[in-house]
Design a protein around this motif. Structure first.
Motif, PDB file in Angstrom:
ATOM      1  N   ALA A 341      46.431  26.434  34.749  1.00  0.00           N
ATOM      2  CA  ALA A 341      47.010  25.601  35.812  1.00  0.00           C
ATOM      3  C   ALA A 341      47.830  24.466  35.218  1.00  0.00           C
ATOM      4  O   ALA A 341      48.918  24.131  35.715  1.00  0.00           O
ATOM      5  N   LEU A 342      47.322  23.881  34.169  1.00  0.00           N
ATOM      6  CA  LEU A 342      48.006  22.761  33.525  1.00  0.00           C
ATOM      7  C   LEU A 342      49.326  23.217  32.915  1.00  0.00           C
ATOM      8  O   LEU A 342      50.374  22.579  33.083  1.00  0.00           O
ATOM      9  N   THR A 343      49.246  24.349  32.224  1.00  0.00           N
ATOM     10  CA  THR A 343      50.451  24.886  31.582  1.00  0.00           C
ATOM     11  C   THR A 343      51.508  25.215  32.628  1.00  0.00           C
ATOM     12  O   THR A 343      52.693  24.904  32.455  1.00  0.00           O
ATOM     13  N   LYS A 344      51.047  25.806  33.711  1.00  0.00           N
ATOM     14  CA  LYS A 344      51.992  26.170  34.783  1.00  0.00           C
ATOM     15  C   LYS A 344      52.673  24.906  35.320  1.00  0.00           C
ATOM     16  O   LYS A 344      53.888  24.878  35.500  1.00  0.00           O
TER      17      LYS A 344
ATOM     18  N   LEU B  78      35.740  46.643  32.816  1.00  0.00           N
ATOM     19  CA  LEU B  78      36.790  46.532  31.797  1.00  0.00           C
ATOM     20  C   LEU B  78      38.146  46.264  32.443  1.00  0.00           C
ATOM     21  O   LEU B  78      38.917  45.419  31.976  1.00  0.00           O
ATOM     22  N   LYS B  79      38.408  46.939  33.545  1.00  0.00           N
ATOM     23  CA  LYS B  79      39.671  46.715  34.272  1.00  0.00           C
ATOM     24  C   LYS B  79      39.777  45.262  34.733  1.00  0.00           C
ATOM     25  O   LYS B  79      40.810  44.620  34.598  1.00  0.00           O
ATOM     26  N   CYS B  80      38.672  44.779  35.278  1.00  0.00           N
ATOM     27  CA  CYS B  80      38.661  43.401  35.788  1.00  0.00           C
ATOM     28  C   CYS B  80      38.865  42.392  34.658  1.00  0.00           C
ATOM     29  O   CYS B  80      39.656  41.447  34.778  1.00  0.00           O
ATOM     30  N   LEU B  81      38.147  42.614  33.560  1.00  0.00           N
ATOM     31  CA  LEU B  81      38.241  41.680  32.440  1.00  0.00           C
ATOM     32  C   LEU B  81      39.663  41.651  31.894  1.00  0.00           C
ATOM     33  O   LEU B  81      40.215  40.587  31.606  1.00  0.00           O
ATOM     34  N   GLU B  82      40.242  42.826  31.758  1.00  0.00           N
ATOM     35  CA  GLU B  82      41.598  42.888  31.205  1.00  0.00           C
ATOM     36  C   GLU B  82      42.616  42.248  32.147  1.00  0.00           C
ATOM     37  O   GLU B  82      43.543  41.568  31.704  1.00  0.00           O
ATOM     38  N   ALA B  83      42.426  42.419  33.447  1.00  0.00           N
ATOM     39  CA  ALA B  83      43.341  41.793  34.414  1.00  0.00           C
ATOM     40  C   ALA B  83      43.275  40.274  34.282  1.00  0.00           C
ATOM     41  O   ALA B  83      44.294  39.577  34.332  1.00  0.00           O
ATOM     42  N   THR B  84      42.062  39.754  34.106  1.00  0.00           N
ATOM     43  CA  THR B  84      41.881  38.310  33.966  1.00  0.00           C
ATOM     44  C   THR B  84      42.517  37.797  32.681  1.00  0.00           C
ATOM     45  O   THR B  84      43.148  36.739  32.666  1.00  0.00           O
ATOM     46  N   GLU B  85      42.350  38.559  31.622  1.00  0.00           N
ATOM     47  CA  GLU B  85      42.963  38.137  30.357  1.00  0.00           C
ATOM     48  C   GLU B  85      44.474  38.162  30.461  1.00  0.00           C
ATOM     49  O   GLU B  85      45.158  37.270  29.973  1.00  0.00           O
ATOM     50  N   TYR B  96      30.824  36.411  34.121  1.00  0.00           N
ATOM     51  CA  TYR B  96      30.754  36.679  35.564  1.00  0.00           C
ATOM     52  C   TYR B  96      32.068  36.280  36.220  1.00  0.00           C
ATOM     53  O   TYR B  96      32.665  37.012  36.999  1.00  0.00           O
ATOM     54  N   MET B  97      32.514  35.109  35.861  1.00  0.00           N
ATOM     55  CA  MET B  97      33.721  34.546  36.434  1.00  0.00           C
ATOM     56  C   MET B  97      34.911  35.468  36.179  1.00  0.00           C
ATOM     57  O   MET B  97      35.712  35.730  37.067  1.00  0.00           O
ATOM     58  N   ARG B  98      34.997  35.972  34.964  1.00  0.00           N
ATOM     59  CA  ARG B  98      36.137  36.821  34.606  1.00  0.00           C
ATOM     60  C   ARG B  98      36.102  38.143  35.360  1.00  0.00           C
ATOM     61  O   ARG B  98      37.140  38.661  35.776  1.00  0.00           O
ATOM     62  N   ASN B  99      34.896  38.690  35.531  1.00  0.00           N
ATOM     63  CA  ASN B  99      34.786  39.932  36.303  1.00  0.00           C
ATOM     64  C   ASN B  99      35.215  39.686  37.752  1.00  0.00           C
ATOM     65  O   ASN B  99      35.960  40.460  38.341  1.00  0.00           O
ATOM     66  N   TYR B 100      34.723  38.571  38.287  1.00  0.00           N
ATOM     67  CA  TYR B 100      34.995  38.226  39.694  1.00  0.00           C
ATOM     68  C   TYR B 100      36.493  38.014  39.919  1.00  0.00           C
ATOM     69  O   TYR B 100      37.085  38.564  40.853  1.00  0.00           O
ATOM     70  N   TRP B 101      37.113  37.197  39.061  1.00  0.00           N
ATOM     71  CA  TRP B 101      38.560  36.954  39.191  1.00  0.00           C
ATOM     72  C   TRP B 101      39.340  38.268  39.087  1.00  0.00           C
ATOM     73  O   TRP B 101      40.309  38.466  39.809  1.00  0.00           O
ATOM     74  N   GLY B 102      38.914  39.118  38.181  1.00  0.00           N
ATOM     75  CA  GLY B 102      39.582  40.404  37.999  1.00  0.00           C
ATOM     76  C   GLY B 102      39.536  41.211  39.280  1.00  0.00           C
ATOM     77  O   GLY B 102      40.519  41.855  39.672  1.00  0.00           O
ATOM     78  N   VAL B 137      39.657  30.698  42.093  1.00  0.00           N
ATOM     79  CA  VAL B 137      39.609  31.674  43.196  1.00  0.00           C
ATOM     80  C   VAL B 137      40.562  31.236  44.304  1.00  0.00           C
ATOM     81  O   VAL B 137      41.329  32.039  44.840  1.00  0.00           O
ATOM     82  N   SER B 138      40.511  29.961  44.617  1.00  0.00           N
ATOM     83  CA  SER B 138      41.396  29.449  45.662  1.00  0.00           C
ATOM     84  C   SER B 138      42.859  29.635  45.264  1.00  0.00           C
ATOM     85  O   SER B 138      43.687  30.065  46.064  1.00  0.00           O
ATOM     86  N   ASP B 139      43.174  29.340  43.996  1.00  0.00           N
ATOM     87  CA  ASP B 139      44.546  29.559  43.502  1.00  0.00           C
ATOM     88  C   ASP B 139      44.945  31.011  43.677  1.00  0.00           C
ATOM     89  O   ASP B 139      46.033  31.314  44.155  1.00  0.00           O
ATOM     90  N   LEU B 140      44.051  31.915  43.246  1.00  0.00           N
ATOM     91  CA  LEU B 140      44.387  33.338  43.261  1.00  0.00           C
ATOM     92  C   LEU B 140      44.591  33.872  44.671  1.00  0.00           C
ATOM     93  O   LEU B 140      45.318  34.832  44.879  1.00  0.00           O
ATOM     94  N   GLU B 141      43.899  33.244  45.633  1.00  0.00           N
ATOM     95  CA  GLU B 141      43.983  33.749  47.005  1.00  0.00           C
ATOM     96  C   GLU B 141      44.952  32.935  47.858  1.00  0.00           C
ATOM     97  O   GLU B 141      44.927  33.039  49.078  1.00  0.00           O
ATOM     98  N   GLY B 142      45.754  32.126  47.221  1.00  0.00           N
ATOM     99  CA  GLY B 142      46.746  31.356  47.962  1.00  0.00           C
ATOM    100  C   GLY B 142      46.173  30.177  48.719  1.00  0.00           C
ATOM    101  O   GLY B 142      46.750  29.710  49.690  1.00  0.00           O
TER     102      GLY B 142
END
Lengths: 384, 438, 254
Positions: A341-344, B78-85, B96-102, B137-142
């Motif tokens: 977020a900061l970088t963005k 693995l798909k979720c983790l890679e999407a987050t990365e 957990y967070m990375r799986n969830y965001w993915g 999460v809020s960022d990702l969901e607008g």
């Protein structure tokens, strides 16, 4: 050290010596005042209260030396800074401390405190549950109460009351020091700041190691000369450094030898330490609490709104920052979560960023390659 | 040649119900809007009884168990983790967070269909990542209305009125906020009922865990994960409180009948931190040695609420209802709720690992353990904080301890073969041989 | 009683033929892709070395990463147990065995009878192990065998700044460009590995006498680095790579 600008002999050398010989200063201070010294781990520690009790609060930092003693105590996936600090304790480098305290912020450094409590002999320790929900209206009343408990604990330990007058005095002493640090930072707004980022770092770091009165005297002396000081080196690209705990002087030196100057910072051992003052009100403890609740936050406390982003963007604008080095201690989760977020936000404001992970020691050669490429890119941008 | 079974075993009668309840929970969340209801997302430790006051058609998605469900599905994880990365987030962040965001980034709900966006976020903040998880999460969901509550007021042994005030103050603010953003009027009666359900379910879960002091243990930890999970989903729900009552009765019955979790219990262990969710078969491997994990502070104290019993043992905390306390209004409900939750065993180590060591030593003694397995979990700083000191404390007290590095939610950081090796060496140290083999 | 201990490691298979606690013969063969074949080869070599016929062997035990796939026996002992047994047989006063191989490092505390008291393995953030040393030797353009003796000619400690193995190799290149004497770099590399290993050792503690075994113990520079890091003398048996197999052979006799 070949590119070193001429240090203001009286003052920047003083700051550097305080930092390099902090143990000597501490021992001399103890002998002179017969007071006690408490080491703290995080800048949320309410120093004014300790100072009012006649205590010298000092920041515990690492040594930037590789060590092999913390593995039994702290799992290696936790940040190198917290392990480096514990190593110093285990190696007896802080044996002049009478006590330790932590105001809770991140998880990693808490382990340094709790391992220190168990394995290193000290007379006193205190864990202050500094609130995280600083954006809530309930945070200040809660912290005020907690400061009351802390005060009683200190009074019991010392066997005497902490007078209100002493608290008033401590607030004044701390406010004065912060005011003076700002005034020096204001000089960095200029097109050619009369001090380097390295000098600024020595100045701020040393303030966390000595009696604020001594430090303020040195600052006042510095301020009589600094505005007139002419720079002996070109400013070059104006950079900002921001992130987590950072006291790696060698790194700052290296960057500033590549045709750049750090004109401002936002990190835990830099401006975040002193940026906000105590606004006096009727209730002394409440006014101290308010200062710590409302100060520029650590990411662990910056939610639900990311107020730090706004603060950083303002610094960028005010200080005419051209590029930002975003650093963090390896494995630091709170900063890592904020970095995208900061970088963005920085990129959105036209400021390019270089992200670097720090460890106890940094591979200067490899970092230099990256920094030079970054500076080259910024300089090319300038041309268009 | 396998040795003759020492004890009889039997599957759990409530097993199917446990599975159904869980799947229903995830379905309810997904279908909330279809039913004209509301849905919120937040941590398993969010004071989940509070949003219940908005109506009987309010469902939740708790973050950690949802993420654990993803982690148990290795290919999805693995798909979720890679999407987050790819989105720029560091690999050493909470797994957990990375799986969830993915899951959000891929718009894939682990239980089928696209990811159902919550109407609001109701979160607790105790570890560094919690509230910040939902910022992202809020960022990702607008943008989603977000309320997080700070619960880090210090260990329960130091509880004081001003600490309760801080929690309750935030909850009162949270309720007003919820009314504003949902446009609904809050119903205190629903809150009171939800809070009472939660007292009951968390106390009963502790009672069930205490039954595992029995030799042989009627339950083993791998099974317990599928049972305690309901306490992480909706412990404020009557169905969960009732389910735990049913389970308690069944476990008592198993003890009366001499039914054990494993047929050849010879070595009683406890684990710690979350298990590597993608590799729960490590528990089955342990059984080849007659080694059973009877639980852990994690399984017992993440949702279970405990107290010192008059006979000095550790047992389920007496509920306010059991004490004859009548809950009359919102403020009283919130105060009791705050005090109850602050006593959670799994919240104490955030302030000092030495507090956790004390509890672990207690478990080792009262559950009569032969050893401890510590999962140095790279995926969760919150529960791994101080674990090295726990190890030292246990060893100091004379308990054999085995540690292994892994990750509860990132299978790339778990080396199954190496962990088995360590376990073999540990069993060798304890002098326990594999059934029929050396 | 004549017994055989088989140590199937990541890089090599070692076999020891033993009788009444004494080594009669040894064999070492690269593991290759087919460990069944290499195990057989090593066994044949060890039997030949011992001048013992296969029929005279009364029991076998396997250890090492590949022990579970050993076609010759189902009897197993972990590397931890084998290290403790083997080393205390070779040196009665041994109470700590530090085993550093190609991929893994282990430390074992044991009692006078060779019984394991506690143990630890190196974990992810450790740049320790023989493979790392190989990579650094390459960067220094010396052979692995030369790395140790080269480091012994240094009398200056240079700190390697890179904590991560990934950066360490390029840091060696930087040090070379900065004209740091190669012997000092070699020493710095070995000190860095020793630091990681000792970090792990401290987790379970150490007590004299300390023995160093495994392939990397053959590196005299590493041995010196370990002595410096432990601030204690360290004993390397004559053939450190066979200690595991010896331990397995002793276990077979029990």
């Amino acid at each position: 050290m070949a590119n070193q600008p001429t240090l203001d002999v009286e003052t920047f050398e003083t700051f550097r010596n305080w930092r390099l010989k902090r143990a000597d200063y501490a021992r001399e201070w103890k002998q002179r005042t017969r007071g006690k010294i408490i080491g703290y781990f995080c800048t949320y520690a309410p120093e004014e209260l300790m100072y009012a009790a006649g205590i010298l609060p000092v920041r515990i930092l690492g040594s930037h030396e590789v060590q092999d003693v913390t593995e039994p105590h702290i799992f290696a996936m936790f940040c190198p800074f917290c392990r480096d600090c514990l190593a110093q304790g285990l190696k007896g480098r802080f044996n002049y401390l009478d006590g330790i305290t932590i105001a809770q912020s991140c998880l990693h450094i808490r382990q340094t405190f709790t391992s220190w409590q168990k394995h290193i002999p000290i007379d006193y320790s205190y864990y202050l549950p500094m609130p995280h929900h600083v954006q809530s209206r309930h945070a200040t009343p809660f912290l005020t109460k907690e400061l009351g408990v802390f005060r009683e604990s200190l009074e019991t330990w010392l066997g005497r009351k902490i007078e209100d007058k002493a608290i008033d005095n401590a607030i004044e002493v701390y406010n004065r020091n912060r005011q003076l640090l700002w005034e020096v930072y204001k000089l960095r707004l200029e097109p050619d700041p009369p001090l380097t980022g390295e000098e600024a770092m020595e100045m701020v770091l040393s303030s966390q190691m000595v009696d604020k009165r001594d430090h303020s005297d040195a600052l006042e002396s510095l301020l009589t000369r600094l505005p007139q000081r002419t720079s002996t080196r070109p400013t070059g690209t104006r950079l900002m450094i921001l992130g987590s705990e950072d006291d790696d002087i060698e790194f700052i030196q290296m960057v500033e030898s590549c045709g750049a100057t750090f004109v401002v910072d936002d990190h835990c051992t830099g401006s975040r330490y002193f940026w906000n003052n105590v606004e006096r009100s009727e209730d002394r403890l409440a006014s101290i609490a308010e200062r710590y609740v409302k100060r520029v936050p650590c990411p662990t406390k910056d939610w639900p709104t990311r107020t730090r982003v706004e603060h950083v963007l303002k610094l960028v604008k005010d200080y005419d920052v051209q590029g930002a080095i975003v650093m963090q201690q390896k494995f630091c989760d709170p900063h890592e979560i904020d970095v995208p977020a900061l970088t963005k936000a920085l990129n959105g404001a036209g400021v390019k960023t270089l992200f670097l992970e720090f460890d106890v020691t940094v591979p200067i050669g490899q970092f230099k390659v990256r920094v030079e490429a970054f500076l080259e890119m910024l300089q090319e941008d300038d041309l268009f | 040649m396998a040795s003759k079974a020492k004890y009889k075993t039997a599957p759990l009668k409530t097993w199917e119900k446990a599975k159904e309840l869980r799947l229903k929970y995830y379905e309810d969340y997904a279908k909330a809007h279809e039913r004209g209801g509301l849905r919120w997302a937040g941590g398993a430790w969010s004071f989940s009884a509070v949003p219940s006051g908005l109506g009987e058609d309010v469902w939740s998605l708790t973050s950690e168990p949802y993420a654990a469900s993803i982690a148990a599905n290795k290919s999805l994880s693995l798909k979720c983790l890679e999407a987050t990365e790819k989105a720029g987030y560091a690999r050493d962040l909470c797994a957990y967070m990375r799986n969830y965001w993915g899951s959000i980034l891929l718009d894939e709900y682990a239980f089928g269909g696209s990811f159902p966006k919550p109407d609001f976020i109701w979160q607790d903040h105790i570890c560094c990542s919690h509230a910040k998880w939902y910022q992202v999460v809020s960022d990702l969901e607008g943008g989603i209305p977000h309320f997080s509550m700070d619960v880090a007021v210090g260990p329960y042994k130091d509880v004081a009125p001003h600490k309760i005030d801080y929690l309750v103050g935030q909850m009162h603010d949270g309720i007003e906020w919820m009314e504003k953003i949902t446009g609904r009027k809050y119903d205190d009666a629903l809150l009171i009922e939800a809070v009472k359900n939660e007292f009951r379910s968390t106390s009963t879960w502790a009672e069930i865990c205490a039954l595992n002091k029995h030799i042989p243990a009627p339950l083993e930890e791998k099974t317990m994960y599928s049972l305690y999970v309901h306490g992480t989903l909706n412990k404020h729900d009557r169905a969960v409180a009732d389910f735990y009552d049913e389970l308690l009765a069944e476990v008592k019955e198993r003890i009366a009948q001499g039914i054990a979790a494993i047929p050849n219990e010879r070595c009683r262990l406890m684990s710690d931190t979350q298990p590597p969710w993608g590799f729960l078969k490590i528990f089955r491997y342990m059984e080849e040695y007659g080694a059973v994990s009877v639980g852990s502070l994690y399984t017992f104290g993440l949702i279970g609420i405990w107290e010192d019993k008059p006979d000095g043992s550790w047992g389920p905390r007496t509920t306010p209802m059991q004490k004859g306390i009548e809950i009359k209004d919102r403020d009283q409900a919130l105060r009791l709720y705050a005090d109850w939750t602050l006593s959670k065993p799994e919240w104490q180590h955030f302030y000092s690992p030495h507090l956790k060591t004390e509890m672990m030593l207690r478990i080792a003694k009262e559950w009569q353990l032969d050893g401890v397995m510590l999962h140095y979990n790279r995926g969760c700083e919150g529960l791994s904080v101080g674990i090295a000191e726990n190890r030292l404390g246990l060893i100091e007290a004379g308990h054999p301890v085995m540690s292994f590095e892994g990750n509860m939610g990132d299978e790339r950081e778990f080396d199954e073969a190496r962990v088995r090796d360590r376990f073999d060496a540990f069993m060798e140290t304890l002098g326990v041989k594999r059934n029929g083999n050396t | 009683m004549i017994t055989v201990g088989i140590d199937i490691g990541a890089k090599t298979v070692k076999v020891v033929v033993a009788q009444d606690g004494k080594i009669l013969g040894k064999g070492l063969v690269p593991a290759g892709m087919d460990t069944t074949a290499s195990t057989q080869q090593a066994l044949d070599a060890a039997l030949a070395d011992a001048s013992v016929g296969k029929g005279k062997v009364e029991a076998y035990t396997a250890t090492g990463t590949g022990r579970k796939d050993c076609a010759l026996t189902d009897n197993q002992i972990t590397e931890v147990g084998a290290a403790a047994k083997g080393m205390t047989r070779l040196m009665e006063s041994c109470r700590t065995v530090i085993d550093v191989g190609a991929e893994e490092g282990r430390t074992v505390r044991c009692d006078a009878g060779g019984k394991v008291i506690d143990f630890a393995y190196n974990e992810k953030c450790a740049a320790g192990a023989g493979t790392f040393a190989e990579g650094m030797a390459r960067a220094l353009q010396v052979s692995l065998e030369e790395l140790g003796p080269l480091s012994l000619t240094s009398n200056r400690a240079v700190q390697m700044n890179a904590q991560c193995a990934v950066f360490a190799e390029s840091e060696v290149v930087t040090l070379i460009h900065n004209k740091t004497p190669r012997e000092d770099i070699a020493r710095a590399v070995l000190d860095a590995i020793a630091s990681r290993i000792v970090s792990m050792v401290r987790k379970v503690g150490f007590e004299k006498d300390v023995a160093l075994v495994g392939g990397v113990a053959l590196n005299p520079g590493f041995v010196e680095a370990m002595k410096r890091a432990l601030e204690m003398d360290v004993h390397v048996p004559a053939e450190p790579e066979y200690v595991g197999a010896l331990g397995a052979a002793l276990a077979a006799a029990e």
